[in-house]
Write an enzyme that holds these catalytic residues in place. Structure first.
Site, PDB file in Angstrom:
ATOM      1  N   LEU A 107       0.801  -1.277  -0.109  1.00  0.00           N
ATOM      2  CA  LEU A 107      -0.112   0.020  -0.006  1.00  0.00           C
ATOM      3  C   LEU A 107       0.818   1.151  -0.119  1.00  0.00           C
ATOM      4  O   LEU A 107       0.361   2.173  -0.255  1.00  0.00           O
ATOM      5  CB  LEU A 107      -1.004   0.013   1.345  1.00  0.00           C
ATOM      6  CG  LEU A 107      -1.971  -1.206   1.458  1.00  0.00           C
ATOM      7  CD1 LEU A 107      -2.731  -1.189   2.562  1.00  0.00           C
ATOM      8  CD2 LEU A 107      -3.019  -0.978   0.053  1.00  0.00           C
ATOM      9  N   GLY A 112       7.050   3.554   4.313  1.00  0.00           N
ATOM     10  CA  GLY A 112       6.843   4.320   5.493  1.00  0.00           C
ATOM     11  C   GLY A 112       8.214   4.804   5.653  1.00  0.00           C
ATOM     12  O   GLY A 112       9.116   4.339   4.970  1.00  0.00           O
ATOM     13  N   LYS A 113       8.355   5.538   6.625  1.00  0.00           N
ATOM     14  CA  LYS A 113       9.955   6.125   7.123  1.00  0.00           C
ATOM     15  C   LYS A 113      10.771   4.774   7.455  1.00  0.00           C
ATOM     16  O   LYS A 113      11.795   4.742   7.146  1.00  0.00           O
ATOM     17  CB  LYS A 113       9.769   6.967   8.219  1.00  0.00           C
ATOM     18  CG  LYS A 113      11.061   7.706   8.596  1.00  0.00           C
ATOM     19  CD  LYS A 113      10.690   8.709   9.863  1.00  0.00           C
ATOM     20  CE  LYS A 113      12.171   9.183  10.297  1.00  0.00           C
ATOM     21  NZ  LYS A 113      11.896  10.109  11.299  1.00  0.00           N
ATOM     22  N   PHE A 114       9.899   3.775   8.299  1.00  0.00           N
ATOM     23  CA  PHE A 114      10.864   2.742   8.908  1.00  0.00           C
ATOM     24  C   PHE A 114      10.591   1.245   8.292  1.00  0.00           C
ATOM     25  O   PHE A 114      10.993   0.253   8.756  1.00  0.00           O
ATOM     26  CB  PHE A 114      10.779   2.671  10.212  1.00  0.00           C
ATOM     27  CG  PHE A 114      11.247   3.935  11.083  1.00  0.00           C
ATOM     28  CD1 PHE A 114      12.386   4.411  11.018  1.00  0.00           C
ATOM     29  CD2 PHE A 114      10.169   4.521  11.894  1.00  0.00           C
ATOM     30  CE1 PHE A 114      12.838   5.557  11.597  1.00  0.00           C
ATOM     31  CE2 PHE A 114      10.557   5.738  12.468  1.00  0.00           C
ATOM     32  CZ  PHE A 114      11.994   6.290  12.380  1.00  0.00           C
ATOM     33  N   GLY A 115       9.702   1.293   7.080  1.00  0.00           N
ATOM     34  CA  GLY A 115       9.457   0.256   6.561  1.00  0.00           C
ATOM     35  C   GLY A 115       8.530   0.235   5.568  1.00  0.00           C
ATOM     36  O   GLY A 115       8.257   1.252   5.017  1.00  0.00           O
ATOM     37  N   VAL A 128       3.984  -0.891   4.158  1.00  0.00           N
ATOM     38  CA  VAL A 128       2.481  -1.213   4.645  1.00  0.00           C
ATOM     39  C   VAL A 128       2.250  -1.876   3.438  1.00  0.00           C
ATOM     40  O   VAL A 128       2.195  -1.894   2.318  1.00  0.00           O
ATOM     41  CB  VAL A 128       1.805   0.179   4.748  1.00  0.00           C
ATOM     42  CG1 VAL A 128       0.325  -0.277   5.284  1.00  0.00           C
ATOM     43  CG2 VAL A 128       2.558   1.194   5.380  1.00  0.00           C
ATOM     44  N   LYS A 159       1.669  -2.562   8.953  1.00  0.00           N
ATOM     45  CA  LYS A 159       2.708  -1.371   8.983  1.00  0.00           C
ATOM     46  C   LYS A 159       3.883  -2.258   9.408  1.00  0.00           C
ATOM     47  O   LYS A 159       3.844  -2.578  10.558  1.00  0.00           O
ATOM     48  CB  LYS A 159       2.455  -0.206   9.579  1.00  0.00           C
ATOM     49  CG  LYS A 159       3.254   1.026   9.453  1.00  0.00           C
ATOM     50  CD  LYS A 159       2.610   2.073  10.214  1.00  0.00           C
ATOM     51  CE  LYS A 159       3.697   3.293  10.061  1.00  0.00           C
ATOM     52  NZ  LYS A 159       2.955   4.385  10.770  1.00  0.00           N
ATOM     53  N   ASP A 193       0.466  16.988  13.482  1.00  0.00           N
ATOM     54  CA  ASP A 193       0.759  16.899  12.422  1.00  0.00           C
ATOM     55  C   ASP A 193      -0.357  16.756  11.189  1.00  0.00           C
ATOM     56  O   ASP A 193      -0.426  15.577  10.332  1.00  0.00           O
ATOM     57  CB  ASP A 193       1.946  15.819  12.060  1.00  0.00           C
ATOM     58  CG  ASP A 193       2.998  15.977  10.750  1.00  0.00           C
ATOM     59  OD1 ASP A 193       2.511  16.982  10.217  1.00  0.00           O
ATOM     60  OD2 ASP A 193       3.441  14.938  10.626  1.00  0.00           O
TER      61      ASP A 193
END
Length: 294
Positions: free
Chosen positions: A37, A40-43, A45, A60, A156
């Site tokens: 999908l 992300g910043k660390f992996g 989805v 995630k 945010d």
């Protein structure tokens, strides 16, 4: 309605481990992984199906090594802690989480519509019609008001951090910059440049009203297609925010302009309450027609 009830029951089973027994330990083997999908910043989805109940979810995956390298351990744990306690129809639900030696897995509800940002960029002229903007701002205000009632500041809010479900309703997501602040007084500068409120730029102590400012910026972006203070370079953006230097295109309806101007106030004390945002005459004229869900 029956399908929605079924979904809630399945989610509750996953949350309470009823389908497996109270001491059940989750693992990746419980899910059939589907298509990606996003990143992300660390992996990454993925959409996934929980094998026993058949529930579609999103997983995630965070790599521990990347989290440690970025010194974000506390931030990630705080995000999990905060999101696992929030239960609101317009907030993305964290159903459960587990980890192995290398990864942390967050199992969240599946928002079939994807990122709101993509809906905005794909809309005619890159902006939403006022009926849709009013519906969406009601839902965001309701979700954020719920967060504040639970002493959570999101910090945010922007289209990239909001998802759309199968029925076209919004799900506030990405609580990576969120904080649980019972005292409601913070000083950390964080968030996204175009959405920063004056008090953050000036490094002043702030409270939940930073989110009120962001909702004003969000509504402007819904109706115009870009944030109100967008400029070339950080310093110019800061200048425009501090001077409240913004222009409303002529197609922005007067009612929406009134609401935005009551949220984008230099003094945080002067910003409209979130309850008043939901009750604002411009929002209500569409909410009363049934275009906005509570």
């Amino acid at each position: 309605m029956a399908k929605m009830k079924e979904l809630v029951e399945l989610e509750n089973k996953i949350l309470s481990h009823e389908a497996y027994g109270a001491s059940y330990k989750w693992s990746p083997r419980d899910f059939e992984l589907g298509s990606a999908l996003g990143q992300g910043k660390f992996g990454h989805v993925h959409v996934a199906r929980e094998k026993k109940t058949g529930l579609l979810v999103a997983i995630k995956t965070l790599f521990k090594s990347q989290i440690v390298r970025s010194k974000c351990e506390r931030q990630v744990m705080r995000e999990i802690e905060i999101q696992s306690h929030l239960k609101h129809p317009n907030i993305l639900r964290l159903l459960t989480w587990f980890h192995d030696e290398r990864r942390i897995y967050l199992v969240v509800e599946f928002a079939a519509g994807g990122e709101l940002y993509k809906h905005l960029t794909n809309a005619p002229h890159g902006r939403f019609p006022e009926s849709k903007a009013a519906k969406y701002i009601y839902q965001v205000a309701d979700a954020v008001e719920y967060c504040h009632q639970h002493h959570v500041i999101h910090r945010d809010i922007k289209p990239e951090n909001i998802l759309v479900d199968f029925h076209g309703n919004l799900k506030l997501a990405d609580f990576g910059w969120s904080v649980h602040a019972p005292s409601e007084r913070r000083k950390t500068m964080c968030g996204t440049l175009d959405y920063l409120p004056p008090e953050m730029i000036k490094r002043e102590v702030y409270d939940v009203s930073v989110d009120h400012w962001c909702i004003g910026v969000l509504l402007y972006e819904f109706l115009v297609g870009k944030p109100p203070f967008e400029s070339e370079g950080q310093d110019k953006t800061y200048e425009r925010i501090l001077a409240l230097d913004m222009v409303y295109p002529e197609y922005v309806p007067p009612g929406a302009k009134d609401l935005i101007s009551k949220l984008l106030r230099h003094s945080s004390k002067d910003r409209l309450s979130l309850d008043a945002v939901k009750k604002h005459f411009w929002v209500q004229q569409f909410h009363n027609k049934g275009t906005a869900s509570g």
